[in-house]
Design a protein around this motif. Structure first.
Motif, short mmCIF file in Angstrom:
data_model
loop_
_atom_site.label_atom_id
_atom_site.label_comp_id
_atom_site.label_asym_id
_atom_site.label_seq_id
_atom_site.Cartn_x
_atom_site.Cartn_y
_atom_site.Cartn_z
N GLY A 91 0.81 -1.21 0.00
CA GLY A 91 0.00 0.00 0.00
C GLY A 91 0.84 1.26 0.00
O GLY A 91 2.02 1.25 0.38
N ARG A 92 0.21 2.33 -0.42
CA ARG A 92 0.83 3.64 -0.40
C ARG A 92 -0.30 4.67 -0.36
O ARG A 92 -1.46 4.34 -0.60
N ALA A 93 0.00 5.91 -0.07
CA ALA A 93 -1.06 6.92 0.07
C ALA A 93 -1.91 7.01 -1.20
O ALA A 93 -3.13 7.07 -1.13
N LYS A 94 -1.26 7.02 -2.35
CA LYS A 94 -1.99 7.10 -3.60
C LYS A 94 -1.60 5.94 -4.52
O LYS A 94 -0.42 5.68 -4.73
N LEU A 95 -2.60 5.26 -5.05
CA LEU A 95 -2.35 4.11 -5.90
C LEU A 95 -1.58 4.49 -7.17
O LEU A 95 -0.71 3.76 -7.63
N ASP A 96 -1.88 5.66 -7.71
CA ASP A 96 -1.19 6.12 -8.92
C ASP A 96 0.31 6.26 -8.65
O ASP A 96 1.14 5.85 -9.48
N THR A 97 0.66 6.82 -7.50
CA THR A 97 2.08 6.95 -7.15
C THR A 97 2.71 5.60 -6.92
O THR A 97 3.85 5.36 -7.31
N LEU A 98 1.97 4.70 -6.29
CA LEU A 98 2.48 3.34 -6.06
C LEU A 98 2.85 2.68 -7.39
O LEU A 98 3.90 2.05 -7.52
N LYS A 99 1.97 2.84 -8.38
CA LYS A 99 2.21 2.21 -9.68
C LYS A 99 3.42 2.81 -10.39
O LYS A 99 4.11 2.12 -11.15
N LYS A 100 3.68 4.09 -10.16
CA LYS A 100 4.78 4.76 -10.84
C LYS A 100 6.12 4.57 -10.13
O LYS A 100 7.17 4.86 -10.71
N THR A 101 6.08 4.13 -8.88
CA THR A 101 7.31 4.03 -8.10
C THR A 101 7.52 2.62 -7.53
O THR A 101 8.34 1.86 -8.03
N THR A 102 6.78 2.28 -6.50
CA THR A 102 6.96 1.00 -5.81
C THR A 102 6.77 -0.18 -6.74
O THR A 102 7.51 -1.16 -6.67
N LEU A 103 5.78 -0.10 -7.62
CA LEU A 103 5.52 -1.21 -8.55
C LEU A 103 6.69 -1.42 -9.51
O LEU A 103 7.03 -2.56 -9.84
N ASN A 104 7.32 -0.34 -9.94
CA ASN A 104 8.50 -0.48 -10.80
C ASN A 104 9.63 -1.18 -10.06
O ASN A 104 10.38 -1.97 -10.64
N THR A 105 9.76 -0.88 -8.76
CA THR A 105 10.75 -1.58 -7.96
C THR A 105 10.40 -3.05 -7.84
O THR A 105 11.29 -3.92 -7.88
N PHE A 106 9.11 -3.35 -7.71
CA PHE A 106 8.65 -4.75 -7.66
C PHE A 106 9.12 -5.50 -8.91
O PHE A 106 9.66 -6.61 -8.83
N PHE A 107 8.91 -4.91 -10.08
CA PHE A 107 9.32 -5.56 -11.33
C PHE A 107 10.84 -5.75 -11.38
O PHE A 107 11.33 -6.77 -11.89
N GLU A 108 11.57 -4.79 -10.85
CA GLU A 108 13.03 -4.89 -10.80
C GLU A 108 13.47 -6.06 -9.92
O GLU A 108 14.36 -6.84 -10.29
N VAL A 109 12.84 -6.18 -8.75
CA VAL A 109 13.18 -7.28 -7.84
C VAL A 109 12.86 -8.62 -8.48
O VAL A 109 13.61 -9.59 -8.32
N CYS A 110 11.76 -8.70 -9.21
CA CYS A 110 11.38 -9.95 -9.89
C CYS A 110 12.46 -10.43 -10.84
O CYS A 110 12.67 -11.63 -11.01
N LYS A 111 13.17 -9.50 -11.44
CA LYS A 111 14.22 -9.85 -12.38
C LYS A 111 15.49 -10.36 -11.68
O LYS A 111 16.33 -11.01 -12.32
N LEU A 112 15.62 -10.07 -10.39
CA LEU A 112 16.86 -10.38 -9.68
C LEU A 112 16.73 -11.51 -8.67
O LEU A 112 17.72 -12.13 -8.30
#
Length: 248
Positions: free
Chosen positions: A57-78
């Motif tokens: 979770g994060r305060a705004k879902l739009d911000t989560l998708k632009k930031t935390t979610l990109n980190t999620f995809f990065e971690v998936c690759k590693l």
């Protein structure tokens, strides 16, 4: 293959099933790889415990998708011996905001902003989760975190798990200051709550140029984002110090 640095390893140990810690606040400065740690922990839990459900979770879902979610995809690759592949090991549904893994586990992405039309966060409904990670928790109200925490019960008994939640933040003067930092400094945090500071130099992967950038910030920002100083606005010429005002 991911090699966590010592501060991250300490956080993962505190969040393990063998620890009595139920809520961990990690961070307190920029560059501590806070989002990376949260995504790594969530993915690791979903892979280790099939059929469980996490929340990011994060305060705004739009911000989560632009930031935390990109980190999620990065971690998936590693993570692991080979990358986790979208469409094979996991699927991300942009409409439902749910990430589903091949073993039946899933992660729900949630907007935790305080909306006057939903003061009690009824939007979380009957959601049941196994654990949660709230990124930039200083932007989220304490009530939102409490409601999320109250939803932690899904498959805990099946895997003999305890409720676990990870919060990340930079220094702030909101509820995290009084509930975590101040009590931590006074040695009054209960055993189920932990504040674990993480500073830029704790992260060996951070380029030195980034530290130099933080060093060039104005004093208050430098104290807050580089030094992890929670009393960053207590300048020498201030009429009152924050701690003095907090005690009034």
């Amino acid at each position: 293959m991911i090699e966590l640095f010592p501060r991250q390893q300490e956080a993962i140990k505190l969040l393990s099933r063998y620890s009595d810690v139920e809520q961990l606040l990690y961070g307190g400065a920029a560059g501590g790889a806070k989002s990376f740690l949260g995504c790594y922990w969530q993915i690791s839990r979903r892979l280790k415990y099939p059929g469980t459900r996490g929340l990011i979770g994060r305060a705004k879902l739009d911000t989560l998708k632009k930031t935390t979610l990109n980190t999620f995809f990065e971690v998936c690759k590693l993570i692991g011996e080979r990358p986790l592949r979208a469409g094979i090991e996991y699927e991300y549904n942009q409409q439902s905001n749910i990430i589903k893994f091949y073993n039946g586990s899933e992660i729900v992405l949630k907007d935790l902003f305080y909306y006057p039309s939903d003061p009690d966060f009824d939007s979380l409904g009957s959601l049941e989760i196994t654990d949660y990670f709230i990124d930039e928790a200083s932007q989220v109200t304490q009530k939102a975190v409490n409601v999320v925490s109250s939803r932690v019960r899904y498959k805990l008994r099946e895997f003999d798990l305890k409720p676990k939640g990870l919060l990340t933040c930079n220094p702030s003067k909101g509820w995290l200051y009084s509930e975590f930092y101040d009590r931590h400094m006074k040695g009054k945090l209960p055993n189920d709550l932990v504040f674990l500071p993480a500073l830029p130099h704790d992260n060996p992967h951070l380029p030195e140029s980034y530290y130099q950038t933080l060093s060039r910030l104005p004093e208050n920002l430098r104290k807050r984002l580089r030094d992890g100083d929670w009393n960053y606005d207590d300048s020498k010429d201030a009429l009152f110090k924050f701690d003095d005002c907090a005690r009034m």
